[in-house]
Design an enzyme around this catalytic site. Structure first.
Site, short mmCIF file in Angstrom:
data_model
loop_
_atom_site.label_atom_id
_atom_site.label_comp_id
_atom_site.label_asym_id
_atom_site.label_seq_id
_atom_site.Cartn_x
_atom_site.Cartn_y
_atom_site.Cartn_z
N LYS A 32 0.96 -1.09 -0.05
CA LYS A 32 -0.11 -0.09 0.02
C LYS A 32 0.69 1.13 0.00
O LYS A 32 0.77 2.14 -0.66
CB LYS A 32 -0.73 -0.06 1.20
CG LYS A 32 -1.51 1.46 1.56
CD LYS A 32 -2.42 1.41 2.76
CE LYS A 32 -1.67 1.77 3.97
NZ LYS A 32 -1.41 2.92 4.34
N ASN A 33 1.86 1.24 0.91
CA ASN A 33 2.45 2.65 0.99
C ASN A 33 3.56 2.74 -0.20
O ASN A 33 4.18 3.87 0.18
CB ASN A 33 3.41 2.46 2.25
CG ASN A 33 2.42 2.69 3.44
OD1 ASN A 33 1.26 2.89 3.28
ND2 ASN A 33 3.19 2.50 4.74
N ARG A 58 -4.62 10.40 4.71
CA ARG A 58 -3.53 11.45 4.96
C ARG A 58 -2.68 11.44 3.75
O ARG A 58 -2.16 12.36 3.50
CB ARG A 58 -2.80 11.35 6.17
CG ARG A 58 -3.27 11.45 7.45
CD ARG A 58 -2.44 11.38 8.66
NE ARG A 58 -1.53 12.48 8.77
CZ ARG A 58 -0.48 12.87 8.22
NH1 ARG A 58 -0.04 11.99 7.50
NH2 ARG A 58 0.03 13.95 8.44
N CYS A 114 -5.68 12.97 13.77
CA CYS A 114 -5.41 11.68 13.10
C CYS A 114 -5.33 10.61 14.53
O CYS A 114 -4.93 10.87 15.57
CB CYS A 114 -4.13 11.45 12.55
SG CYS A 114 -3.60 9.75 12.35
N ARG A 139 0.68 14.10 13.76
CA ARG A 139 1.16 14.04 12.40
C ARG A 139 1.00 15.15 11.46
O ARG A 139 0.23 15.37 10.43
CB ARG A 139 0.16 12.58 11.71
CG ARG A 139 0.43 11.43 12.57
CD ARG A 139 -0.24 10.37 11.60
NE ARG A 139 0.66 9.82 10.46
CZ ARG A 139 0.21 8.66 9.81
NH1 ARG A 139 -0.76 8.01 10.12
NH2 ARG A 139 1.10 8.43 8.60
N ASP A 150 4.70 0.40 12.23
CA ASP A 150 3.66 -0.14 11.49
C ASP A 150 3.60 -1.44 12.19
O ASP A 150 2.38 -2.21 11.70
CB ASP A 150 3.59 0.01 10.15
CG ASP A 150 3.27 1.37 9.66
OD1 ASP A 150 2.71 2.14 10.39
OD2 ASP A 150 3.22 1.58 8.38
N VAL A 172 7.98 6.87 17.28
CA VAL A 172 7.69 7.51 15.90
C VAL A 172 6.30 8.39 16.05
O VAL A 172 6.51 9.50 15.79
CB VAL A 172 7.61 6.55 14.82
CG1 VAL A 172 7.40 7.23 13.53
CG2 VAL A 172 8.94 5.71 14.66
N ARG A 227 -8.47 -0.72 4.96
CA ARG A 227 -7.80 0.45 4.29
C ARG A 227 -6.33 -0.14 3.90
O ARG A 227 -5.72 0.43 3.01
CB ARG A 227 -7.39 1.53 5.41
CG ARG A 227 -8.58 2.45 5.53
CD ARG A 227 -8.05 3.39 6.48
NE ARG A 227 -6.66 4.09 6.16
CZ ARG A 227 -5.62 4.48 6.77
NH1 ARG A 227 -5.84 4.42 8.14
NH2 ARG A 227 -4.54 4.47 6.24
#
Ligand code: UD1
Length: 408
Positions: A13-14, A83, A107, A112, A295, A317, A387
Protein backbone atom coordinates in the site's frame (compact mmCIF):
# COMPACT_ATOMS: atom_id res chain seq x y z
CA UNK A 1 -4.81 -23.40 16.30
CA UNK A 2 -1.40 -23.48 14.59
CA UNK A 3 -1.51 -21.90 11.13
CA UNK A 4 0.06 -23.98 8.38
CA UNK A 5 0.65 -23.56 4.68
CA UNK A 6 1.65 -20.83 2.29
CA UNK A 7 0.40 -17.30 1.86
CA UNK A 8 1.07 -14.70 -0.82
CA UNK A 9 1.74 -11.12 0.21
CA UNK A 10 0.04 -8.40 -1.88
CA UNK A 11 1.60 -5.25 -3.29
CA UNK A 12 2.64 -2.62 -0.75
CA UNK A 13 0.00 0.00 0.00
CA UNK A 14 2.63 2.50 1.06
CA UNK A 15 4.50 2.07 -2.20
CA UNK A 16 1.45 1.99 -4.46
CA UNK A 17 0.13 5.31 -3.11
CA UNK A 18 3.15 7.51 -3.96
CA UNK A 19 3.55 5.69 -7.29
CA UNK A 20 -0.07 6.47 -8.19
CA UNK A 21 0.51 10.15 -7.42
CA UNK A 22 3.84 10.15 -9.29
CA UNK A 23 1.87 9.46 -12.50
CA UNK A 24 0.76 13.11 -12.29
CA UNK A 25 4.31 14.13 -13.17
CA UNK A 26 4.10 12.80 -16.73
CA UNK A 27 2.00 14.10 -19.59
CA UNK A 28 0.99 10.61 -20.72
CA UNK A 29 -0.48 7.25 -19.77
CA UNK A 30 1.15 5.34 -16.90
CA UNK A 31 0.58 1.80 -15.71
CA UNK A 32 1.13 0.40 -12.24
CA UNK A 33 0.92 -3.33 -11.60
CA UNK A 34 0.58 -5.49 -8.49
CA UNK A 35 -1.70 -2.92 -6.90
CA UNK A 36 -3.52 -4.29 -3.86
CA UNK A 37 -7.28 -4.02 -3.58
CA UNK A 38 -7.67 -1.68 -0.64
CA UNK A 39 -9.79 1.21 0.48
CA UNK A 40 -6.79 3.59 0.48
CA UNK A 41 -6.05 2.67 -3.14
CA UNK A 42 -9.67 3.43 -4.08
CA UNK A 43 -9.32 6.79 -2.36
CA UNK A 44 -6.12 7.55 -4.29
CA UNK A 45 -7.70 6.58 -7.61
CA UNK A 46 -10.72 8.73 -6.81
CA UNK A 47 -8.45 11.66 -6.03
CA UNK A 48 -6.61 11.23 -9.35
CA UNK A 49 -9.99 11.25 -11.13
CA UNK A 50 -11.04 14.40 -9.29
CA UNK A 51 -7.86 16.06 -10.51
CA UNK A 52 -8.92 15.26 -14.07
CA UNK A 53 -6.77 12.19 -14.77
CA UNK A 54 -8.56 9.26 -16.42
CA UNK A 55 -8.13 6.08 -14.50
CA UNK A 56 -8.92 2.46 -15.37
CA UNK A 57 -8.48 -0.62 -13.24
CA UNK A 58 -8.02 -4.12 -14.55
CA UNK A 59 -7.17 -7.03 -12.25
CA UNK A 60 -4.26 -5.76 -10.15
CA UNK A 61 -3.23 -3.02 -12.58
CA UNK A 62 -4.18 0.63 -12.69
CA UNK A 63 -3.81 2.84 -15.76
CA UNK A 64 -3.62 6.57 -15.24
CA UNK A 65 -3.98 8.92 -18.18
CA UNK A 66 -2.58 12.18 -16.81
CA UNK A 67 -2.46 14.06 -20.11
CA UNK A 68 -4.98 16.51 -18.78
CA UNK A 69 -5.03 17.88 -15.28
CA UNK A 70 -8.18 19.87 -14.70
CA UNK A 71 -8.11 20.56 -10.99
CA UNK A 72 -5.32 21.18 -8.51
CA UNK A 73 -7.34 20.56 -5.37
CA UNK A 74 -7.38 17.63 -2.95
CA UNK A 75 -10.56 18.15 -0.94
CA UNK A 76 -11.04 17.76 2.79
CA UNK A 77 -13.39 14.82 2.21
CA UNK A 78 -10.63 12.79 0.58
CA UNK A 79 -7.69 13.94 2.71
CA UNK A 80 -9.56 13.24 5.94
CA UNK A 81 -10.12 9.62 4.90
CA UNK A 82 -6.50 9.22 3.81
CA UNK A 83 -3.65 11.42 4.95
CA UNK A 84 -1.39 10.14 2.18
CA UNK A 85 -3.47 12.36 -0.16
CA UNK A 86 -1.01 15.12 0.80
CA UNK A 87 1.43 13.35 -1.53
CA UNK A 88 -0.23 15.13 -4.47
CA UNK A 89 1.33 18.41 -3.28
CA UNK A 90 4.76 17.76 -4.81
CA UNK A 91 3.56 16.35 -8.14
CA UNK A 92 0.88 19.04 -8.68
CA UNK A 93 3.27 21.83 -7.83
CA UNK A 94 5.88 20.43 -10.22
CA UNK A 95 3.41 19.83 -13.05
CA UNK A 96 1.01 22.76 -12.68
CA UNK A 97 2.85 25.27 -10.47
CA UNK A 98 -0.16 25.27 -8.17
CA UNK A 99 -1.69 22.91 -5.61
CA UNK A 100 -4.44 23.22 -3.02
CA UNK A 101 -4.58 20.44 -0.50
CA UNK A 102 -6.67 20.19 2.63
CA UNK A 103 -4.71 19.92 5.86
CA UNK A 104 -5.13 16.38 7.16
CA UNK A 105 -6.29 17.41 10.63
CA UNK A 106 -6.54 15.03 13.56
CA UNK A 107 -5.41 11.48 13.24
CA UNK A 108 -6.01 8.52 15.50
CA UNK A 109 -2.30 7.92 16.03
CA UNK A 110 -1.13 11.39 17.00
CA UNK A 111 -0.70 14.86 15.57
CA UNK A 112 1.10 13.91 12.34
CA UNK A 113 1.94 17.38 11.00
CA UNK A 114 3.16 18.09 7.43
CA UNK A 115 5.35 21.05 8.31
CA UNK A 116 8.47 19.37 6.94
CA UNK A 117 6.81 18.74 3.56
CA UNK A 118 5.89 22.43 3.40
CA UNK A 119 9.29 23.69 4.54
CA UNK A 120 10.95 21.57 1.87
CA UNK A 121 8.67 22.82 -0.88
CA UNK A 122 9.29 26.40 0.26
CA UNK A 123 13.01 25.78 -0.02
CA UNK A 124 12.37 24.83 -3.67
CA UNK A 125 10.78 28.24 -4.15
CA UNK A 126 7.11 27.59 -3.51
CA UNK A 127 4.95 30.16 -1.77
CA UNK A 128 2.76 28.47 0.79
CA UNK A 129 -0.29 29.93 2.45
CA UNK A 130 -2.88 28.43 4.75
CA UNK A 131 -6.45 29.35 4.03
CA UNK A 132 -9.68 27.87 5.43
CA UNK A 133 -7.99 24.60 6.34
CA UNK A 134 -6.27 24.28 2.99
CA UNK A 135 -2.60 24.53 2.10
CA UNK A 136 -2.17 26.55 -1.05
CA UNK A 137 1.18 26.24 -2.81
CA UNK A 138 2.21 28.20 -5.88
CA UNK A 139 5.45 28.58 -7.80
CA UNK A 140 6.68 29.90 -11.16
CA UNK A 141 9.75 27.73 -11.35
CA UNK A 142 10.85 25.17 -8.79
CA UNK A 143 14.57 25.50 -8.14
CA UNK A 144 16.82 22.87 -6.60
CA UNK A 145 17.96 23.46 -3.02
CA UNK A 146 19.59 21.79 -0.06
CA UNK A 147 16.95 20.52 2.35
CA UNK A 148 17.61 19.10 5.79
CA UNK A 149 14.75 17.16 7.40
CA UNK A 150 14.59 17.57 11.19
CA UNK A 151 12.98 14.12 11.25
CA UNK A 152 13.40 11.56 8.48
CA UNK A 153 9.83 11.74 7.22
CA UNK A 154 8.64 9.14 4.70
CA UNK A 155 5.89 11.26 3.12
CA UNK A 156 8.01 14.42 3.21
CA UNK A 157 10.90 12.67 1.45
CA UNK A 158 8.46 11.35 -1.17
CA UNK A 159 6.84 14.73 -1.81
CA UNK A 160 10.25 16.34 -2.22
CA UNK A 161 11.58 13.57 -4.47
CA UNK A 162 8.65 14.10 -6.81
CA UNK A 163 8.80 17.90 -6.80
CA UNK A 164 12.59 18.09 -7.15
CA UNK A 165 12.60 15.69 -10.11
CA UNK A 166 11.11 18.48 -12.24
CA UNK A 167 12.93 21.40 -10.57
CA UNK A 168 15.72 23.43 -12.13
CA UNK A 169 19.12 22.33 -10.86
CA UNK A 170 20.18 20.04 -8.06
CA UNK A 171 18.34 19.23 -4.83
CA UNK A 172 20.00 17.49 -1.92
CA UNK A 173 17.80 15.89 0.74
CA UNK A 174 19.63 15.39 4.01
CA UNK A 175 18.41 13.13 6.80
CA UNK A 176 16.02 11.62 4.26
CA UNK A 177 13.86 8.61 5.09
CA UNK A 178 15.37 5.32 3.92
CA UNK A 179 12.35 3.00 3.77
CA UNK A 180 12.10 0.46 0.91
CA UNK A 181 9.11 2.45 -0.39
CA UNK A 182 11.39 5.48 -0.87
CA UNK A 183 13.81 3.34 -2.86
CA UNK A 184 10.99 2.05 -5.04
CA UNK A 185 9.69 5.57 -5.68
CA UNK A 186 13.17 6.85 -6.60
CA UNK A 187 13.76 3.91 -8.96
CA UNK A 188 10.35 4.47 -10.53
CA UNK A 189 11.08 8.18 -11.03
CA UNK A 190 14.45 7.31 -12.57
CA UNK A 191 12.67 4.95 -14.98
CA UNK A 192 10.58 8.00 -15.98
CA UNK A 193 13.78 9.93 -16.75
CA UNK A 194 14.55 11.50 -13.38
CA UNK A 195 18.13 11.64 -12.09
CA UNK A 196 18.11 10.54 -8.46
CA UNK A 197 21.02 9.06 -6.54
CA UNK A 198 21.33 7.85 -2.98
CA UNK A 199 17.77 6.67 -2.26
CA UNK A 200 17.96 4.20 0.61
CA UNK A 201 20.63 6.33 2.32
CA UNK A 202 20.17 9.47 4.41
CA UNK A 203 21.41 11.76 1.60
CA UNK A 204 19.58 11.83 -1.70
CA UNK A 205 20.66 13.93 -4.70
CA UNK A 206 18.17 14.84 -7.39
CA UNK A 207 19.21 16.60 -10.59
CA UNK A 208 16.04 18.11 -11.99
CA UNK A 209 15.00 17.31 -15.56
CA UNK A 210 12.60 19.16 -17.86
CA UNK A 211 10.17 16.38 -18.54
CA UNK A 212 9.32 12.91 -17.28
CA UNK A 213 7.99 9.97 -19.30
CA UNK A 214 4.98 7.93 -18.17
CA UNK A 215 5.54 5.23 -15.59
CA UNK A 216 5.29 1.46 -15.95
CA UNK A 217 6.11 -0.32 -12.72
CA UNK A 218 5.40 -3.33 -10.50
CA UNK A 219 4.70 -2.51 -6.83
CA UNK A 220 7.00 -4.22 -4.30
CA UNK A 221 5.47 -6.67 -1.78
CA UNK A 222 3.94 -5.18 1.36
CA UNK A 223 6.45 -5.66 4.17
CA UNK A 224 3.90 -4.82 6.85
CA UNK A 225 1.40 -7.35 5.55
CA UNK A 226 4.25 -9.88 5.31
CA UNK A 227 5.29 -9.09 8.88
CA UNK A 228 1.70 -9.50 10.06
CA UNK A 229 1.55 -13.03 8.58
CA UNK A 230 4.96 -13.81 10.12
CA UNK A 231 3.53 -12.92 13.52
CA UNK A 232 0.35 -14.90 12.80
CA UNK A 233 2.53 -17.98 12.24
CA UNK A 234 4.55 -17.30 15.40
CA UNK A 235 1.66 -16.51 17.74
CA UNK A 236 -0.17 -19.74 16.83
CA UNK A 237 2.95 -21.91 17.00
CA UNK A 238 2.43 -22.61 13.30
CA UNK A 239 4.58 -23.16 10.23
CA UNK A 240 3.92 -20.76 7.37
CA UNK A 241 5.79 -19.89 4.20
CA UNK A 242 5.19 -16.20 3.51
CA UNK A 243 5.70 -15.67 -0.23
CA UNK A 244 6.84 -12.16 -1.00
CA UNK A 245 8.43 -11.51 2.42
CA UNK A 246 11.75 -9.86 1.55
CA UNK A 247 14.52 -10.49 4.06
CA UNK A 248 16.32 -7.18 3.55
CA UNK A 249 13.05 -5.30 4.20
CA UNK A 250 12.46 -7.19 7.45
CA UNK A 251 15.82 -7.36 9.23
CA UNK A 252 14.67 -5.66 12.45
CA UNK A 253 11.51 -7.75 12.73
CA UNK A 254 13.39 -10.97 11.91
CA UNK A 255 16.04 -10.27 14.58
CA UNK A 256 13.40 -9.61 17.20
CA UNK A 257 11.34 -12.64 16.28
CA UNK A 258 14.41 -14.86 16.43
CA UNK A 259 15.19 -13.38 19.85
CA UNK A 260 11.67 -14.41 20.87
CA UNK A 261 12.43 -17.98 19.87
CA UNK A 262 10.76 -18.02 16.45
CA UNK A 263 12.53 -19.92 13.65
CA UNK A 264 12.83 -18.00 10.39
CA UNK A 265 14.32 -19.52 7.27
CA UNK A 266 14.73 -17.76 3.91
CA UNK A 267 13.31 -19.71 0.97
CA UNK A 268 13.26 -19.03 -2.78
CA UNK A 269 10.76 -16.16 -2.78
CA UNK A 270 9.87 -15.70 0.83
CA UNK A 271 10.42 -16.55 4.46
CA UNK A 272 9.31 -19.64 6.33
CA UNK A 273 8.25 -18.87 9.89
CA UNK A 274 7.93 -21.55 12.57
CA UNK A 275 6.51 -20.58 15.93
CA UNK A 276 8.02 -22.03 19.13
CA UNK A 277 6.15 -23.79 21.87
CA UNK A 278 7.04 -20.98 24.29
CA UNK A 279 7.80 -17.44 23.22
CA UNK A 280 10.55 -15.51 25.02
CA UNK A 281 9.89 -11.87 26.02
CA UNK A 282 11.71 -9.29 23.89
CA UNK A 283 11.97 -5.50 24.21
CA UNK A 284 11.49 -3.37 21.13
CA UNK A 285 11.82 0.30 20.29
CA UNK A 286 10.25 1.58 17.11
CA UNK A 287 12.24 3.88 14.88
CA UNK A 288 12.72 4.86 11.26
CA UNK A 289 13.96 2.25 8.76
CA UNK A 290 16.07 0.15 9.19
CA UNK A 291 14.85 0.27 12.81
CA UNK A 292 11.81 -1.62 14.03
CA UNK A 293 8.78 -0.32 12.07
CA UNK A 294 6.10 1.52 14.00
CA UNK A 295 3.61 -0.12 11.64
CA UNK A 296 4.52 -3.50 13.22
CA UNK A 297 4.39 -2.31 16.84
CA UNK A 298 0.78 -3.27 17.59
CA UNK A 299 1.17 -6.70 16.01
CA UNK A 300 4.39 -7.36 17.93
CA UNK A 301 2.62 -6.37 21.12
CA UNK A 302 -0.03 -9.02 20.44
CA UNK A 303 2.81 -11.53 20.12
CA UNK A 304 4.37 -10.43 23.40
CA UNK A 305 1.09 -10.89 25.30
CA UNK A 306 1.83 -14.61 24.85
CA UNK A 307 5.52 -14.52 25.90
CA UNK A 308 6.78 -16.28 29.02
CA UNK A 309 7.85 -13.11 30.85
CA UNK A 310 7.81 -9.33 30.72
CA UNK A 311 8.66 -7.22 27.70
CA UNK A 312 8.76 -3.49 27.04
CA UNK A 313 7.67 -1.88 23.80
CA UNK A 314 8.65 1.75 23.25
CA UNK A 315 6.99 3.81 20.55
CA UNK A 316 9.21 6.67 19.40
CA UNK A 317 7.75 7.53 15.98
CA UNK A 318 4.13 8.42 16.78
CA UNK A 319 2.57 9.70 19.98
CA UNK A 320 -0.67 8.04 21.03
CA UNK A 321 -0.15 4.81 19.14
CA UNK A 322 -1.23 2.50 21.96
CA UNK A 323 -4.96 2.44 21.37
CA UNK A 324 -4.88 -1.32 20.86
CA UNK A 325 -3.75 -1.71 24.50
CA UNK A 326 -7.21 -1.26 26.03
CA UNK A 327 -8.68 -3.73 23.59
CA UNK A 328 -5.94 -6.32 24.20
CA UNK A 329 -6.59 -5.87 27.94
CA UNK A 330 -10.22 -6.80 27.32
CA UNK A 331 -8.90 -10.11 26.01
CA UNK A 332 -6.99 -10.73 29.24
CA UNK A 333 -3.62 -9.24 28.32
CA UNK A 334 -1.62 -7.69 31.17
CA UNK A 335 -0.27 -4.43 29.77
CA UNK A 336 0.67 -1.19 31.51
CA UNK A 337 1.42 2.06 29.77
CA UNK A 338 4.37 4.05 31.07
CA UNK A 339 4.72 7.21 28.97
CA UNK A 340 5.83 6.16 25.49
CA UNK A 341 6.33 2.56 26.58
CA UNK A 342 4.08 -0.39 27.21
CA UNK A 343 5.06 -3.08 29.68
CA UNK A 344 3.59 -6.42 28.81
CA UNK A 345 3.45 -9.38 31.17
CA UNK A 346 2.87 -12.42 29.04
CA UNK A 347 0.03 -14.78 29.81
CA UNK A 348 -0.82 -18.33 28.78
CA UNK A 349 -4.46 -17.47 28.33
CA UNK A 350 -6.00 -14.81 26.20
CA UNK A 351 -9.77 -15.03 26.06
CA UNK A 352 -11.97 -14.09 23.15
CA UNK A 353 -13.99 -10.89 23.58
CA UNK A 354 -15.81 -8.29 21.52
CA UNK A 355 -13.17 -5.67 20.65
CA UNK A 356 -13.02 -2.56 18.54
CA UNK A 357 -10.46 -1.67 15.89
CA UNK A 358 -9.18 1.88 16.32
CA UNK A 359 -6.74 2.16 13.43
CA UNK A 360 -5.25 0.07 10.68
CA UNK A 361 -2.42 -1.72 12.48
CA UNK A 362 -4.35 -1.91 15.76
CA UNK A 363 -7.02 -3.91 13.96
CA UNK A 364 -4.37 -6.37 12.76
CA UNK A 365 -3.08 -6.81 16.30
CA UNK A 366 -6.58 -7.67 17.55
CA UNK A 367 -6.96 -10.31 14.85
CA UNK A 368 -3.58 -11.78 15.79
CA UNK A 369 -4.55 -11.89 19.47
CA UNK A 370 -7.88 -13.44 18.45
CA UNK A 371 -6.03 -16.23 16.63
CA UNK A 372 -4.26 -17.13 19.86
CA UNK A 373 -7.21 -16.59 22.22
CA UNK A 374 -9.62 -19.13 23.58
CA UNK A 375 -13.16 -18.91 22.24
CA UNK A 376 -14.38 -16.34 19.78
CA UNK A 377 -13.11 -12.80 19.33
CA UNK A 378 -15.31 -10.35 17.50
CA UNK A 379 -13.50 -7.38 15.98
CA UNK A 380 -15.75 -4.48 14.99
CA UNK A 381 -15.01 -1.41 12.86
CA UNK A 382 -13.00 -3.53 10.47
CA UNK A 383 -13.22 -0.81 7.83
CA UNK A 384 -9.85 0.22 9.30
CA UNK A 385 -8.52 -3.17 8.25
CA UNK A 386 -9.78 -2.78 4.70
CA UNK A 387 -7.65 0.34 4.33
CA UNK A 388 -4.47 -1.71 4.34
CA UNK A 389 -4.96 -5.49 4.26
CA UNK A 390 -6.18 -7.24 1.13
CA UNK A 391 -8.60 -10.07 1.96
CA UNK A 392 -6.82 -10.82 5.22
CA UNK A 393 -9.61 -13.05 6.50
CA UNK A 394 -9.48 -15.19 3.34
CA UNK A 395 -5.70 -15.49 3.48
CA UNK A 396 -5.75 -16.47 7.17
CA UNK A 397 -8.62 -18.92 6.63
CA UNK A 398 -6.59 -20.63 3.89
CA UNK A 399 -3.89 -21.19 6.54
CA UNK A 400 -6.42 -22.92 8.78
CA UNK A 401 -7.64 -20.03 10.92
CA UNK A 402 -11.31 -20.01 11.81
CA UNK A 403 -12.03 -16.46 10.77
CA UNK A 404 -14.88 -14.95 8.80
CA UNK A 405 -16.37 -11.57 7.97
CA UNK A 406 -19.83 -10.58 9.12
CA UNK A 407 -21.96 -7.70 7.98
CA UNK A 408 -21.43 -4.72 10.29
C1 UD1 B 1 4.42 6.76 6.56
C2 UD1 B 1 3.54 5.55 6.34
C3 UD1 B 1 2.98 5.06 7.68
C4 UD1 B 1 4.11 4.85 8.68
C5 UD1 B 1 5.01 6.06 8.78
C6 UD1 B 1 6.23 5.82 9.63
C7 UD1 B 1 2.66 5.91 4.12
C8 UD1 B 1 1.48 6.22 3.27
N1 UD1 B 1 2.46 5.91 5.45
O1 UD1 B 1 3.58 7.79 7.08
O2 UD1 B 1 2.27 3.85 7.45
O3 UD1 B 1 3.56 4.59 9.95
O4 UD1 B 1 5.46 6.44 7.46
O5 UD1 B 1 6.95 4.74 9.17
O6 UD1 B 1 3.73 5.63 3.63
N2 UD1 B 1 6.52 14.47 10.99
C9 UD1 B 1 6.63 15.80 11.30
N3 UD1 B 1 6.49 16.72 10.32
C10 UD1 B 1 6.24 16.36 9.02
C11 UD1 B 1 6.15 15.00 8.69
C12 UD1 B 1 6.30 14.07 9.71
O7 UD1 B 1 6.83 16.17 12.45
O8 UD1 B 1 6.13 17.24 8.17
C13 UD1 B 1 6.67 13.45 12.05
C14 UD1 B 1 5.41 12.64 12.25
O9 UD1 B 1 4.52 13.29 13.12
C15 UD1 B 1 5.95 11.36 12.82
C16 UD1 B 1 7.29 11.20 12.10
O10 UD1 B 1 7.62 12.50 11.61
O11 UD1 B 1 6.18 11.50 14.20
C17 UD1 B 1 7.29 10.22 10.95
O12 UD1 B 1 6.26 10.50 10.09
P1 UD1 B 1 6.34 10.20 8.53
O13 UD1 B 1 7.54 9.39 8.24
O14 UD1 B 1 6.17 11.46 7.79
O15 UD1 B 1 5.06 9.29 8.30
P2 UD1 B 1 4.08 9.31 7.08
O16 UD1 B 1 4.80 9.58 5.81
O17 UD1 B 1 2.91 10.15 7.42
Amino acid sequence: MPLRGEVQVSGAKNSALPLLFATLLADGISEIHNIPELRDINTAVKLLSELGAETAREADSVRVDARQIQSIEASYDLVKTMRASVLVLGPLLARCGHARVSLPGGCAIGARPINLHLKGLEALGATITLDHGYVEATVDTLRGAKIYFDIPTVGGTENLLMAASLAEGETVLENAAREPEIVQLAEALNSMGAEIEGAGTAIIRIRGVEKLQPLNVQVIPDRIEAGTFMIAAAITGGDVLVHGAVQKHQEALISKMIEAGVKIAPEADGLRVIGPEKLAPVDIRTSVFPGFPTDMQAQFMALMTRAAGTSRISETVFENRFMHVCELQRMGADIQIDGHSAIIRGTEHLTGAPVMATDLRASASLILAGLAAENTTEVSRIYHLDRGYEKIEKKLAALGARIWREQE
